[in-house]
Design an enzyme around this catalytic site. Sequence first.
Site, PDB file in Angstrom:
ATOM      1  CE  LYS A  79      14.064  -4.152  50.459  1.00  0.00           C
ATOM      2  NZ  LYS A  79      14.058  -3.954  48.862  1.00  0.00           N
ATOM      3  N   GLY A 113      15.594 -14.301  49.617  1.00  0.00           N
ATOM      4  CA  GLY A 113      17.030 -13.442  49.272  1.00  0.00           C
ATOM      5  C   GLY A 113      18.256 -14.838  49.074  1.00  0.00           C
ATOM      6  N   GLY A 114      19.085 -14.364  49.267  1.00  0.00           N
ATOM      7  CA  GLY A 114      20.270 -15.123  49.181  1.00  0.00           C
ATOM      8  C   GLY A 114      20.504 -14.224  50.511  1.00  0.00           C
ATOM      9  CD  GLU A 131      11.110 -19.816  52.375  1.00  0.00           C
ATOM     10  OE1 GLU A 131      11.657 -21.175  51.273  1.00  0.00           O
ATOM     11  OE2 GLU A 131      10.016 -20.904  52.964  1.00  0.00           O
ATOM     12  CB  CYS A 171      15.238 -19.950  45.194  1.00  0.00           C
ATOM     13  SG  CYS A 171      13.131 -20.694  44.849  1.00  0.00           S
ATOM     14  CD  GLU A 209      20.716 -19.719  44.492  1.00  0.00           C
ATOM     15  OE1 GLU A 209      22.137 -18.891  45.414  1.00  0.00           O
ATOM     16  OE2 GLU A 209      20.123 -19.513  44.318  1.00  0.00           O
TER      17      GLU A 209
HETATM   18  P1  NAD Z   1      18.943 -11.093  47.535  1.00  0.00           P
HETATM   19  O1  NAD Z   1      19.227 -11.258  48.930  1.00  0.00           O
HETATM   20  O2  NAD Z   1      20.264  -9.575  46.917  1.00  0.00           O
HETATM   21  O3  NAD Z   1      17.504  -9.793  47.541  1.00  0.00           O
HETATM   22  C1  NAD Z   1      16.294  -9.964  48.261  1.00  0.00           C
HETATM   23  C2  NAD Z   1      15.499  -9.055  49.101  1.00  0.00           C
HETATM   24  O4  NAD Z   1      16.607  -7.943  50.173  1.00  0.00           O
HETATM   25  C3  NAD Z   1      15.709  -7.340  48.177  1.00  0.00           C
HETATM   26  O5  NAD Z   1      14.875  -7.003  48.456  1.00  0.00           O
HETATM   27  C4  NAD Z   1      17.055  -6.544  48.393  1.00  0.00           C
HETATM   28  O6  NAD Z   1      17.263  -5.302  48.454  1.00  0.00           O
HETATM   29  C5  NAD Z   1      16.908  -7.108  49.956  1.00  0.00           C
HETATM   30  N1  NAD Z   1      18.244  -6.296  51.019  1.00  0.00           N
HETATM   31  C6  NAD Z   1      19.449  -7.014  50.402  1.00  0.00           C
HETATM   32  N2  NAD Z   1      20.086  -6.715  51.246  1.00  0.00           N
HETATM   33  C7  NAD Z   1      19.594  -6.944  52.617  1.00  0.00           C
HETATM   34  C8  NAD Z   1      19.726  -6.312  53.537  1.00  0.00           C
HETATM   35  N3  NAD Z   1      20.920  -6.476  54.381  1.00  0.00           N
HETATM   36  N4  NAD Z   1      19.061  -6.336  54.645  1.00  0.00           N
HETATM   37  C9  NAD Z   1      17.302  -6.221  54.197  1.00  0.00           C
HETATM   38  N5  NAD Z   1      17.419  -6.637  53.043  1.00  0.00           N
HETATM   39  C10 NAD Z   1      18.027  -6.939  51.926  1.00  0.00           C
HETATM   40  O7  NAD Z   1      18.899 -11.709  46.588  1.00  0.00           O
HETATM   41  P2  NAD Z   1      18.068 -11.401  44.773  1.00  0.00           P
HETATM   42  O8  NAD Z   1      19.824 -11.293  44.568  1.00  0.00           O
HETATM   43  O9  NAD Z   1      17.231 -10.070  45.211  1.00  0.00           O
HETATM   44  O10 NAD Z   1      17.384 -12.691  44.434  1.00  0.00           O
HETATM   45  C11 NAD Z   1      18.145 -13.733  44.481  1.00  0.00           C
HETATM   46  C12 NAD Z   1      18.532 -14.975  45.351  1.00  0.00           C
HETATM   47  O11 NAD Z   1      16.727 -14.783  46.056  1.00  0.00           O
HETATM   48  C13 NAD Z   1      18.578 -16.255  44.881  1.00  0.00           C
HETATM   49  O12 NAD Z   1      19.993 -16.802  45.967  1.00  0.00           O
HETATM   50  C14 NAD Z   1      18.228 -16.939  45.180  1.00  0.00           C
HETATM   51  O13 NAD Z   1      18.236 -18.969  45.401  1.00  0.00           O
HETATM   52  C15 NAD Z   1      16.732 -16.981  46.529  1.00  0.00           C
HETATM   53  N6  NAD Z   1      15.661 -17.076  46.050  1.00  0.00           N
HETATM   54  C16 NAD Z   1      15.226 -17.828  47.205  1.00  0.00           C
HETATM   55  C17 NAD Z   1      13.673 -18.482  47.088  1.00  0.00           C
HETATM   56  C18 NAD Z   1      13.250 -19.728  47.848  1.00  0.00           C
HETATM   57  O14 NAD Z   1      12.085 -19.610  48.194  1.00  0.00           O
HETATM   58  N7  NAD Z   1      14.309 -20.312  48.601  1.00  0.00           N
HETATM   59  C19 NAD Z   1      13.144 -17.876  46.097  1.00  0.00           C
HETATM   60  C20 NAD Z   1      12.970 -16.865  44.734  1.00  0.00           C
HETATM   61  C21 NAD Z   1      14.438 -16.726  44.859  1.00  0.00           C
END
Ligand code: NAD
Length: 488
Positions: free
Chosen positions: A173, A225-226, A247, A281, A382
């Site tokens: 996804k 993600g976040g 991550e 990230c 961040e």
């Molecule tokens: P996000 O958390 O908003 O979304 C990430 C993914 O999760 C998306 O596909 C989103 O649709 C899904 N999602 C959102 N809420 C959810 C829930 N409640 N349950 C399940 N899935 C859900 O993150 P973003 O804004 O897309 O990405 C930015 C963040 O990702 C930043 O905090 C960044 O630091 C982090 N990131 C970390 C790494 C790493 O390797 N540690 C790499 C890239 C990005």
Amino acid sequence: MIQTQLYIDGQWRSPLEGGTRDILNPADEAVIAQAAEGTRADARLAIAAARQAFDGPWRQTSIRDRAKLLNNIAGLIDRDAEELARLESLNTGKTLTESRTDMGDIAATFRYFAGLVASESGAVNEAPHHVISRTLREPVGVCGLITPWNYPLLQAAWKIAPALGAGNTVIIKPSNLTPLTTHHFTKLIAELDLPAGVFNLVTGGAEVGAELAESRDADLVSFTGGAFAGESIMKAATGNFKRIGLELGGKNPNIVFADADLDVAVDYALNAAFFHAGQVCSAGSRLMIEDSIYDAFVAKLAERLPRIAIGNGFHAETQMGPVQSAQQHEKILRMVQAGVAEGARLVHGGKRPEGDVYRKGYWLQPTLLADVTADMNIAKEEIFGPVITAERFRSEDEALRAANDTPYGLAAAVWTRDLDKANRMSRALRFGTVWVNDYHPYFPEAPWGGYKASGIGRELARIGLDEYTELKHSYINLAPKAMGWFGA
Ligand code: NAD
């Protein structure tokens, strides 16, 4: 106009509830695609297909076949690299040079895991002669893979390659802002002779991810993600105690000592903070500079910032593209203003660049905030945008304490010519990656992941494959004899 669909059980389909979402070009807000917006119902269908595929003949595939599959995928990525890079730049706004590098790294990731999988063999344990005791690695099962919008296909590759290589079935996804390269990747998978249900794509928003995390039929969820979504995924995963990989975000200190090669350190401070407009990230947005060189360092940065070429990622001269979304644009501006209100000094940027081409799209000037102190929120949270905050430190101890004083622990860098100091700092910094005299390099052979609130588990390297396996002790008694303990 690109139209994307879901891919479930070996079939392209529309979402059961029929939704679509406009995908925007962050450089001008033009609609570039209409993506299928799946829901929980589609996720459930995909999980059922993946479950059935996992419990079928896919379990019998040999490691040789799986290694071959990953190598074949790498070949298809190479074949379509330019098209994929263009899609990635169109959808994320990053420069074409960065997207081309991503595609090379993605193919390398598949080849790396192909090599690892091919070298896989169970260990035979020391045991009595009438016993065969082996330690075997087996796939975990059905894996839900959830990726963010900043490195859409790269983050997907870090999950898909080890998951399929280890013999699992997957549902991917991508972020609903950036589904285009994952969709194209799925077209590549559809060219291959994979059993139906082994690979599934469900595009959509948080609810699709939540279903993958909650489902008792999914055995593993891997999320990038976040922190906010990460927390809810961790809670949701307790339903069946599924395996989780997280991550998450980072607040990554880039620490420059006075004895460093200053010109190189200045140059890398810019790379650390402005690749993909800071939406990385591991971005080194928290710059910490030793007192005696602080003013000179900030002055050198201030000289370079106005010369950064901001523009459409497709133009050869562009060094930095826009940020991903209106929401991200507003958030970054708000954080910069809050930093200034806390007492930071705005040296450059902090607003939309001037000129007609920047009126539409999510443009921001590269921004430098000086005189930041470790207690300010801007030094702790961040930002995920093209912003450097510059802090001053007076001793190694002070730098170390301030750098570690964050909930995150993803990456850090240290600049010094003193090897002893470099070693002390890299041991004491509580981060998953510590670079010395460099910033950003990562490769498939080295583990990636965070301490503390930056995540759970690791991707890439041997451990990145192990995360997708269960370890089994297989014990075979070749000459069983009665023990006669009970009532004999
Ligand atoms: P996000 O958390 O908003 O979304 C990430 C993914 O999760 C998306 O596909 C989103 O649709 C899904 N999602 C959102 N809420 C959810 C829930 N409640 N349950 C399940 N899935 C859900 O993150 P973003 O804004 O897309 O990405 C930015 C963040 O990702 C930043 O905090 C960044 O630091 C982090 N990131 C970390 C790494 C790493 O390797 N540690 C790499 C890239 C990005």
